[in-house]
Each structure stands twice: as C-alpha cells, then as structure tokens.
Design a protein around this motif. Structure first.
Motif, PDB file in Angstrom:
ATOM      1  N   TYR A 193      14.016  13.115 -31.759  1.00 42.02           N
ATOM      2  CA  TYR A 193      14.239  11.739 -31.286  1.00 42.02           C
ATOM      3  C   TYR A 193      13.152  10.787 -31.787  1.00 42.02           C
ATOM      4  O   TYR A 193      13.269   9.577 -31.630  1.00 42.02           O
ATOM      5  N   PRO A 200      10.437   8.505 -33.750  1.00 41.13           N
ATOM      6  CA  PRO A 200      10.163   7.776 -34.998  1.00 41.13           C
ATOM      7  C   PRO A 200       8.791   8.097 -35.593  1.00 41.13           C
ATOM      8  O   PRO A 200       8.522   7.738 -36.743  1.00 41.13           O
ATOM      9  N   GLN A 201       7.939   8.801 -34.829  1.00 37.45           N
ATOM     10  CA  GLN A 201       6.566   9.017 -35.289  1.00 37.45           C
ATOM     11  C   GLN A 201       6.350  10.345 -36.013  1.00 37.45           C
ATOM     12  O   GLN A 201       5.243  10.629 -36.487  1.00 37.45           O
ATOM     13  N   ALA A 221      -0.768   8.688 -28.117  1.00 37.22           N
ATOM     14  CA  ALA A 221      -1.201   9.073 -29.464  1.00 37.22           C
ATOM     15  C   ALA A 221      -0.220  10.064 -30.061  1.00 37.22           C
ATOM     16  O   ALA A 221       0.176  11.033 -29.401  1.00 37.22           O
ATOM     17  N   TRP A 279      -0.023  12.808 -31.636  1.00 38.08           N
ATOM     18  CA  TRP A 279      -0.686  14.073 -31.979  1.00 38.08           C
ATOM     19  C   TRP A 279       0.105  15.230 -31.408  1.00 38.08           C
ATOM     20  O   TRP A 279       0.738  15.102 -30.358  1.00 38.08           O
ATOM     21  N   THR A 332      -1.137   9.896 -23.008  1.00 35.10           N
ATOM     22  CA  THR A 332      -0.173  10.878 -23.485  1.00 35.10           C
ATOM     23  C   THR A 332      -0.561  11.185 -24.927  1.00 35.10           C
ATOM     24  O   THR A 332      -0.517  10.314 -25.789  1.00 35.10           O
ATOM     25  N   ALA A 333      -1.024  12.397 -25.163  1.00 34.66           N
ATOM     26  CA  ALA A 333      -1.608  12.714 -26.467  1.00 34.66           C
ATOM     27  C   ALA A 333      -1.274  14.125 -26.910  1.00 34.66           C
ATOM     28  O   ALA A 333      -1.972  14.704 -27.730  1.00 34.66           O
ATOM     29  N   GLY A 334      -0.211  14.696 -26.345  1.00 37.68           N
ATOM     30  CA  GLY A 334       0.204  16.037 -26.754  1.00 37.68           C
ATOM     31  C   GLY A 334      -0.390  17.127 -25.874  1.00 37.68           C
ATOM     32  O   GLY A 334      -0.831  16.855 -24.751  1.00 37.68           O
ATOM     33  N   HIS A 392       3.163  14.085 -20.026  1.00 39.37           N
ATOM     34  CA  HIS A 392       3.635  15.115 -20.949  1.00 39.37           C
ATOM     35  C   HIS A 392       5.044  15.455 -20.482  1.00 39.37           C
ATOM     36  O   HIS A 392       5.219  16.004 -19.397  1.00 39.37           O
ATOM     37  N   ILE A 420      14.244  12.768 -21.583  1.00 37.67           N
ATOM     38  CA  ILE A 420      15.091  11.810 -22.302  1.00 37.67           C
ATOM     39  C   ILE A 420      16.539  12.221 -22.085  1.00 37.67           C
ATOM     40  O   ILE A 420      16.863  13.406 -22.192  1.00 37.67           O
ATOM     41  N   ASN A 424      13.817   8.452 -19.649  1.00 41.57           N
ATOM     42  CA  ASN A 424      14.016   7.663 -20.870  1.00 41.57           C
ATOM     43  C   ASN A 424      15.466   7.757 -21.313  1.00 41.57           C
ATOM     44  O   ASN A 424      16.059   8.836 -21.300  1.00 41.57           O
ATOM     45  N   LEU A 462      17.522   7.624 -24.660  1.00 42.77           N
ATOM     46  CA  LEU A 462      17.170   7.738 -26.079  1.00 42.77           C
ATOM     47  C   LEU A 462      17.237   6.386 -26.779  1.00 42.77           C
ATOM     48  O   LEU A 462      18.246   5.677 -26.675  1.00 42.77           O
ATOM     49  N   VAL A 463      16.147   6.030 -27.457  1.00 43.50           N
ATOM     50  CA  VAL A 463      16.173   4.869 -28.356  1.00 43.50           C
ATOM     51  C   VAL A 463      16.513   5.443 -29.729  1.00 43.50           C
ATOM     52  O   VAL A 463      15.766   6.281 -30.261  1.00 43.50           O
ATOM     53  N   LEU A 502       5.998   2.235 -27.488  1.00 40.56           N
ATOM     54  CA  LEU A 502       4.957   2.676 -28.418  1.00 40.56           C
ATOM     55  C   LEU A 502       5.202   2.031 -29.774  1.00 40.56           C
ATOM     56  O   LEU A 502       4.356   1.296 -30.293  1.00 40.56           O
TER      57      LEU A 502
HETATM   58  N1  SAM Z   1       2.722  13.003 -28.990  1.00 42.41           N
HETATM   59  C1  SAM Z   1       2.665  13.117 -27.601  1.00 42.41           C
HETATM   60  C2  SAM Z   1       3.732  14.008 -27.033  1.00 42.41           C
HETATM   61  O1  SAM Z   1       4.794  14.107 -27.635  1.00 42.41           O
HETATM   62  O2  SAM Z   1       3.513  14.611 -25.979  1.00 42.41           O
HETATM   63  C3  SAM Z   1       2.666  11.789 -26.865  1.00 42.41           C
HETATM   64  C4  SAM Z   1       3.535  10.657 -27.368  1.00 42.41           C
HETATM   65  S1  SAM Z   1       5.296  10.932 -27.338  1.00 42.41           S
HETATM   66  C5  SAM Z   1       5.897   9.590 -28.302  1.00 42.41           C
HETATM   67  C6  SAM Z   1       5.715  10.584 -25.644  1.00 42.41           C
HETATM   68  C7  SAM Z   1       7.151  10.700 -25.223  1.00 42.41           C
HETATM   69  O3  SAM Z   1       7.887   9.592 -25.685  1.00 42.41           O
HETATM   70  C8  SAM Z   1       7.957  11.889 -25.704  1.00 42.41           C
HETATM   71  O4  SAM Z   1       7.706  13.049 -24.984  1.00 42.41           O
HETATM   72  C9  SAM Z   1       9.373  11.410 -25.469  1.00 42.41           C
HETATM   73  O5  SAM Z   1       9.803  11.813 -24.194  1.00 42.41           O
HETATM   74  C10 SAM Z   1       9.249   9.882 -25.542  1.00 42.41           C
HETATM   75  N2  SAM Z   1       9.991   9.359 -26.699  1.00 42.41           N
HETATM   76  C11 SAM Z   1       9.612   9.401 -27.997  1.00 42.41           C
HETATM   77  N3  SAM Z   1      10.536   8.854 -28.804  1.00 42.41           N
HETATM   78  C12 SAM Z   1      11.542   8.429 -28.007  1.00 42.41           C
HETATM   79  C13 SAM Z   1      12.794   7.783 -28.248  1.00 42.41           C
HETATM   80  N4  SAM Z   1      13.209   7.495 -29.472  1.00 42.41           N
HETATM   81  N5  SAM Z   1      13.572   7.479 -27.187  1.00 42.41           N
HETATM   82  C14 SAM Z   1      13.156   7.806 -25.935  1.00 42.41           C
HETATM   83  N6  SAM Z   1      12.000   8.410 -25.654  1.00 42.41           N
HETATM   84  C15 SAM Z   1      11.199   8.729 -26.671  1.00 42.41           C
END
Ligand code: SAM
Ligand code: DTB
Ligand code: SF4
Length: 333
Positions: free
Chosen positions: A58, A60-61, A99, A101, A129-131, A151, A191, A221, A223-224, A290
């Motif tokens: 899901y 983008p990062q 972050a 990570w 929230t950093a993994g 998390h 999500i 969440n 889903l975006v 984010l």
């Molecule tokens: N990297 C760390 C991690 O994954 O634990 C922290 C940042 S991560 C982007 C945080 C949360 O954002 C993910 O666990 C997910 O639930 C949510 N997330 C990320 N992309 C998303 C999307 N496209 N739509 C909805 N929620 C999203």
C-alpha cells in the motif's frame, strides 16, 4: 487477571447486526466513556521520507515501487520543532513523527530522542512511528518521554502475507510487546479497503482487542490508493462497511481513542459524520498525512456543521472527569 478472549464468531456477529443496531450500540458505548462531541487532534510529519527497503504493497514510500516520491533524509531537529510549533498553534495536541525505516539504527534513535524532548517542551504529546524497535530502543524512547509509539498490525494475520513479505506478523507483535513493556502507550490499528474480505477486518480487530492491554490509540486507515503501488487499482470498499469497521472497533475497545486516519481527503462529509457517530474520536489534522493530502482547513467547517470540538489535551496530573453518558437534551438530562 486474564480477560476473556474475544472469538471471531462474536465479532463477526457484530458486523452482521442491522446497521442501526450496530451504530446505536457503538454510540452508546462511546458516550459511556467519552464526550461524544470531542475529537482528539493529532498532526503528522514525515521526518524521513521514501527509499524504504520494505515492500508494504500500500505504501508510496517503498523503494520497490515507482511512485515519483522524492526521497528525503532525516530532517534536522530544529526543522521538526518549527513544524511542531506550527501544528500546536493550529490546534493539534499530539505530534506524530513518521520515518520510512524498516527499523531505526541506534544513532537514529539518538536523533529521535532530541525531537521527542523538543516536541514535549512545546506542550505537545509525542508519538513516533519508525518501524520495528528492539527492547532497548523502546526503553530509551520511553525514558526520553515519548508518549506513544505507532506500529500498525495493518490486517489479519492470515492476510498479512498478501500485503507485506519483508517482515512477519510476529515481528510486529514483538515490537508492540517491547513498546508496551517499556511503559509507552501503544498506537496500533490497520488499513481497510486493501481488497481484504470482511473476515480479515474481523481478524484485525480481534487481534487488537485481545492484546493483554489493548492499544490506547487505534488508527483505522482507509487505503489511500497511490499510483505506482501494487494496490493502486484496488476496488473501493463500500463506505457502509467502513463505518461498520469503526463501530466494531469502538465496541471492542471502549476506552481507546479510535482514529479516523488516512483516507479522509477522499471521504464525503456524510461518511465522516457517520464515523464520528459510530465512535471515531480522533483524526489527523493539517494539510498532509505523511506524503499524501489531508483535508487541512476544511475540517473547521466540518466541525462547525457537526457541532464537534477539539478534545482538550489530557493532563496526567488532572485526569478529565468521567464523561456524562446522558445525551444533552434527553428527558433525564
Ligand atoms: N515505516 C514505519 C512502519 O511501517 O511501521 C512507519 C511509517 S508507515 C508509513 C505507518 C503506517 O502508515 C503503516 O503501517 C500503514 O498502516 C499506514 N499507511 C502507509 N501507506 C498508507 C496508505 N497508502 N493508505 C493508508 N495507510 C497507509
Ligand atoms: C497511521 O495509522 N496512519 C498514518 C500514521 N499512522 C503514521 C499514516 C498514513 C499514511 C498515509 C499515506 C501517506 O501519507 O504516505
Ligand atoms: Fe516502509 Fe513503513 Fe512504508 Fe512499509 S509502511 S514501506 S515499512 S515506510
């Protein structure tokens, strides 16, 4: 004493209730524990963006998908504090630093600690929230005064492998255990709208609610759908099913904040109103999540229309009195 564990059958039965019965039950539980018209405001900042080694389908990062996102290294502490001050002045009571990570290095944790200390000094609650975290990293962040660690479990255990392959559900549970044992509050949710079945939404909520202590904060969440990610073309989830998910989360975790998290930019006012009625009592405020858009200034008009107000920041020394469960205007009020 161990709490009785919820079964999936019991939770599935909640999902199957007539919509009005489900919402009445959720709204009743909501009023027993909270001011039903108060919504907690958190603001996100991406402190390290993109180039993530993980394959969350899901996201983008992830470095694995071509989403056109510009990678950015870890932000300097002063920049984070500048943005936190603006968020506080805009009404946020909690600042959430995210972050991209898999897990932070120990030298990253040193920087996170400086950010946490600075944000706390501004009078904001702190969330990171950093993994994945080791026990030692969780302990260090807790000692620095970090209030919440986010998390997410994201989905039910049996659907997890369809969404992420680079770390396991057990890894996630282990980080959540480390966070809980360190004394920090837990923020964990998931999500929906990733093409999962209702049984997976049931499974996610059962996992969260059956934790030895359920998360204090539960982000739900939507889903975006970001072009370039594997889930970009997933069919829309029926919005009524989304409201049901929020309502069941509220019933299963009556004293937690349930956050209507990602996806509000794509939601109608009516859908958000139903989610607040179903017990959602926290949102992300501001123009950005984010990396994707969030309603920003438009929330003021929505709050005005619905008669909602921001929840005052909780003060550990002066906990809020128990909410009045009688709706204003009712014959007994
Ligand atoms: N990297 C760390 C991690 O994954 O634990 C922290 C940042 S991560 C982007 C945080 C949360 O954002 C993910 O666990 C997910 O639930 C949510 N997330 C990320 N992309 C998303 C999307 N496209 N739509 C909805 N929620 C999203
Ligand atoms: C959570 O459950 N949702 C937030 C926060 N925790 C970190 C993140 C949503 C991210 C949406 C996609 C983006 O903006 O990159
Ligand atoms: Fe990386 Fe977190 Fe995105 Fe997964 S959700 S790809 S771990 S930033």
């Amino acid at each position: 004493m161990n709490r009785p564990q919820l079964t999936r059958a019991r939770v599935a039965a909640l999902f199957e209730l007539p919509f009005n019965d489900l919402l009445f039950q959720a709204a009743t539980v909501h009023r027993q524990h909270f001011d039903p018209n108060a919504v907690q405001l958190s603001q996100l900042l991406s402190i390290k963006t993109g180039a993530c080694p993980e394959d969350c389908s899901y996201c983008p990062q992830s470095a694995r998908f071509k989403t056109g996102l510009k990678r950015e290294r870890l932000m300097p502490v002063e920049k984070v504090l500048e943005a936190a001050k603006a968020a506080r002045d805009g009404g946020a009571t909690r600042y959430c630093m995210g972050a991209a990570w898999r897990s932070p290095r120990d030298k990253d944790v040193e920087q996170l600690i400086k950010m946490v200390e600075g944000v706390r000094a501004l009078g904001l609650e702190t969330c990171v929230t950093a993994g994945m975290l080791s026990d030692n990293q969780a302990q260090q962040l807790s000692e620095a005064g970090l209030d919440y660690y986010n998390h997410n479990l994201d989905t039910a255990p049996e659907n997890y492998g369809n969404i992420i392959t680079t770390r396991t559900y057990a890894d996630r549970l282990n980080t959540l255990r480390a966070v809980r044992e360190s004394g920090m509050k837990v923020c964990s949710g998931g999500i929906v709208g990733m093409g999962e079945e209702r049984k997976h939404r049931v499974g996610l909520l059962v996992e969260l609610a059956n934790m030895p202590v359920p998360p204090e904060s539960v982000p739900i969440n939507m889903l975006v759908k970001v072009p370039g990610t594997p889930l970009a073309d997933t069919p829309d989830l029926d919005p009524i099913e989304f409201v049901r998910t929020v309502a069941v989360a509220r019933i299963l975790m009556p004293t937690s904040h349930v956050r209507l998290s990602a996806g509000r930019e794509q939601m109608t006012d009516e859908l958000q109103a139903l989610c607040f009625f179903a017990g959602a009592n926290s949102i992300f405020c501001g123009e950005k999540l984010l990396t994707t858009d969030n309603p920003g200034n438009r929330d003021a008009a929505l709050f005005e229309k619905l008669g909602l107000h921001p929840e005052p920041r909780s003060c550990p020394a002066h906990p809020a009195p128990a909410a009045d469960s009688t709706p204003p205007g009712s014959p007994t009020a």
